[in-house]
Scaffold this active site. Sequence first.
Site, PDB file in Angstrom:
ATOM      1  N   GLY A 154       0.764  -1.139  -0.070  1.00  0.00           N
ATOM      2  CA  GLY A 154       0.177  -0.145  -0.103  1.00  0.00           C
ATOM      3  C   GLY A 154       0.773   1.178  -0.121  1.00  0.00           C
ATOM      4  N   GLY A 199       2.715   3.763   1.324  1.00  0.00           N
ATOM      5  CA  GLY A 199       3.249   4.022   2.717  1.00  0.00           C
ATOM      6  C   GLY A 199       3.760   5.386   2.679  1.00  0.00           C
ATOM      7  N   ARG A 200       4.086   5.845   1.930  1.00  0.00           N
ATOM      8  CA  ARG A 200       4.672   7.337   1.686  1.00  0.00           C
ATOM      9  C   ARG A 200       4.268   7.929   0.612  1.00  0.00           C
ATOM     10  NH1 ARG A 200      10.456   6.280  -0.964  1.00  0.00           N
ATOM     11  NH2 ARG A 200       9.893   4.418  -2.004  1.00  0.00           N
ATOM     12  N   LYS A 226       4.262  12.248  -3.182  1.00  0.00           N
ATOM     13  CA  LYS A 226       5.210  11.345  -2.324  1.00  0.00           C
ATOM     14  C   LYS A 226       6.091  11.733  -1.577  1.00  0.00           C
ATOM     15  CE  LYS A 226       8.207   7.418  -4.274  1.00  0.00           C
ATOM     16  NZ  LYS A 226       8.805   7.018  -5.360  1.00  0.00           N
ATOM     17  N   ASP A 228       4.104  -4.717  -7.425  1.00  0.00           N
ATOM     18  CA  ASP A 228       3.687  -3.718  -6.813  1.00  0.00           C
ATOM     19  C   ASP A 228       4.121  -2.374  -7.558  1.00  0.00           C
ATOM     20  OD1 ASP A 228       5.712  -4.503  -5.166  1.00  0.00           O
ATOM     21  OD2 ASP A 228       5.632  -2.477  -4.231  1.00  0.00           O
ATOM     22  N   ASP A 231       7.344   4.135 -10.278  1.00  0.00           N
ATOM     23  CA  ASP A 231       8.248   3.921  -8.900  1.00  0.00           C
ATOM     24  C   ASP A 231       9.490   4.020  -9.293  1.00  0.00           C
ATOM     25  OD1 ASP A 231       5.574   4.174  -7.545  1.00  0.00           O
ATOM     26  OD2 ASP A 231       6.129   2.231  -6.772  1.00  0.00           O
TER      27      ASP A 231
HETATM   28  P1  AMP Z   1       9.104   0.726  -3.264  1.00  0.00           P
HETATM   29  O1  AMP Z   1       9.065  -0.629  -3.859  1.00  0.00           O
HETATM   30  O2  AMP Z   1      10.144   1.515  -3.065  1.00  0.00           O
HETATM   31  O3  AMP Z   1       7.931   1.340  -4.313  1.00  0.00           O
HETATM   32  O4  AMP Z   1       8.208   0.677  -1.980  1.00  0.00           O
HETATM   33  C1  AMP Z   1       7.764  -0.703  -1.525  1.00  0.00           C
HETATM   34  C2  AMP Z   1       6.685  -0.271  -0.409  1.00  0.00           C
HETATM   35  O5  AMP Z   1       7.268   0.173   0.733  1.00  0.00           O
HETATM   36  C3  AMP Z   1       5.594   0.498  -0.625  1.00  0.00           C
HETATM   37  O6  AMP Z   1       4.284  -0.088   0.050  1.00  0.00           O
HETATM   38  C4  AMP Z   1       5.811   1.856  -0.111  1.00  0.00           C
HETATM   39  O7  AMP Z   1       4.919   2.556   0.224  1.00  0.00           O
HETATM   40  C5  AMP Z   1       6.742   1.373   1.269  1.00  0.00           C
HETATM   41  N1  AMP Z   1       7.663   2.423   1.828  1.00  0.00           N
HETATM   42  C6  AMP Z   1       8.781   2.735   1.020  1.00  0.00           C
HETATM   43  N2  AMP Z   1       9.615   3.694   1.642  1.00  0.00           N
HETATM   44  C7  AMP Z   1       8.882   4.094   2.754  1.00  0.00           C
HETATM   45  C8  AMP Z   1       9.117   4.985   3.650  1.00  0.00           C
HETATM   46  N3  AMP Z   1      10.080   5.954   3.838  1.00  0.00           N
HETATM   47  N4  AMP Z   1       7.790   4.968   4.745  1.00  0.00           N
HETATM   48  C9  AMP Z   1       6.826   4.236   4.607  1.00  0.00           C
HETATM   49  N5  AMP Z   1       6.534   3.250   3.746  1.00  0.00           N
HETATM   50  C10 AMP Z   1       7.707   3.232   2.640  1.00  0.00           C
HETATM   51 MG    MG Z   2       6.498   1.181  -5.123  1.00  0.00          MG
END
Ligand code: AMP
Ligand code: MG
Length: 496
Positions: free
Chosen positions: A87, A89-90, A110, A249, A259
């Site tokens: 989901g 997260g940021r 973001k 994702d 992403d």
């Molecule tokens: P990504 O593969 O970098 O797109 O991120 C994978 C997952 O980790 C996603 O659900 C993001 O929302 C979460 N995520 C990455 N960095 C952060 C952060 N600094 N704080 C909260 N959630 C994060």
């Molecule tokens: Mg991602």
Amino acid sequence: MKNLRFKNSYLLLGEAFYHKCKPSPVAEPELIALNRPLATSLDIDVETTDQAFLTDIFSGNKVHQSCQPLAMAYAGHQFGNFNPQLGDGRAIYLGEIELADGSTSDLQLKGSGPTRYSRNGDGRAALGPVLREYLLSEAMFCLNVPTTRALAAVTTGEQVARERYLPGAVITRVASSFIRVGSFEYFARQGDQLSVKKLADYMIGRNYPQTAEAERPYLAFFEAVVLRQARLIAKWMQLGFIHGVMNTDNMSVAGETIDYGPCAFMDYFNHRQVYSSIDRQGRYAYTMQPDIGLWNLSRLAESLLPLFAAEPETAVKLAQDILQSYLNAYASEWLAGFRDKCGLTAVSAVTAADDKALLEALLDIMADNKADFTLTFYYLSKLDADVTDKDSALLSLFSDHSAINGWLQNWRQRLMLEKHSDRERQCAMQQVNPVYIPRNHQIEAVIKAAQDNNDFTPFHSLYEVLQKPFEYQPGREQYSQPPSPQQVVLQTFCGT
Ligand code: AMP
Ligand code: MG
């Protein structure tokens, strides 16, 4: 901003799909980049709007009155392992802007603070990854690759804790959709077929309306997604782009590059090139990308199976046929794109297999010689059908001249079957072979200046160059050059 109106049709899907939440305010936002042409195309009136107001909106300090922000729920296979709960997260979804032509664009912040899906993360983004995403996504757009766009970037005046304290930032991104393969997996894995159907209907309505008319709309939808993905990945391959973290994702169902994390454009060519520090097995290496595309689409197919046919066996057979069409579409996109790069068209006297062999031979020689990917094709696009001293620029990229000279001889022989003049062919080749790509060492230099000295001049200069990647820009030659040995970037990081 008087015309700005956010809609949010995603809200209507129901609470299982998201968690409503507001961006967390930041201490001292400063607007560092605003994409005026993109803003204008979204009917955001940046010229007459107060800069402080824009800064507040793009930092999340103010939520526009028409906006109902939320974080989207999704799951995903990360490096092959299923995670049922990822989901936003940021990131925070602000809603959609409807344009006069009937299309819609989705907006998202973001780095805008924690959400229900943040797990152990802080919901924030460091300045480096924000500048990276801004430059790379806009460069991809100018290179004619489907992509999310960057609308604005803001520093927060706050620090984020990573391997060390770093300045924080927020990026505003625009997409045709933020729905991912993992969004479908989220519901499918819970056995919630009703929600899978709702999400498919939502995607068909917004992003694939032509498939609604088909005899079997869900199959037509899946087939269209597959085709877009085949085209997208072929484009990446033709530019030497490595996404770096093609988890399900991070794969958009709208067929856009999404992403931007540890992604990178290759300098010298290597089939197995990996930059991402977390990709230790090379799962997402350059050459793996088409296969990983298929792997991810297979996960999407599994999620959609009950919509394809009531009988599981029939559904599987239908899905397999479409997945096979991905391989065919990818192969033909690859061939068409690399033919274009080399100034070749399909001619009846030469089989596709022969052309493919010729093009692959070039890549193999580039790999053997560690020749720069971008410059090889750019210099090739300046050559004449006859050997001239123009060949020397291309040859200078190769340590072994005999192999590349042998290849050029075969290429010139093949050119004899083409109808176009040198000038016409060179012009066409220069439309697809960029002079400038966002090179890793230049991005690093941009980030360093911004991070260490609060100096955004290198960022804006590189951005300007990348606006016209196919045009030679006098005085900006250094941007076309590969790194010196001291400047080589060996690894890139997600920065999460
Ligand atoms: P990504 O593969 O970098 O797109 O991120 C994978 C997952 O980790 C996603 O659900 C993001 O929302 C979460 N995520 C990455 N960095 C952060 C952060 N600094 N704080 C909260 N959630 C994060
Ligand atoms: Mg991602």
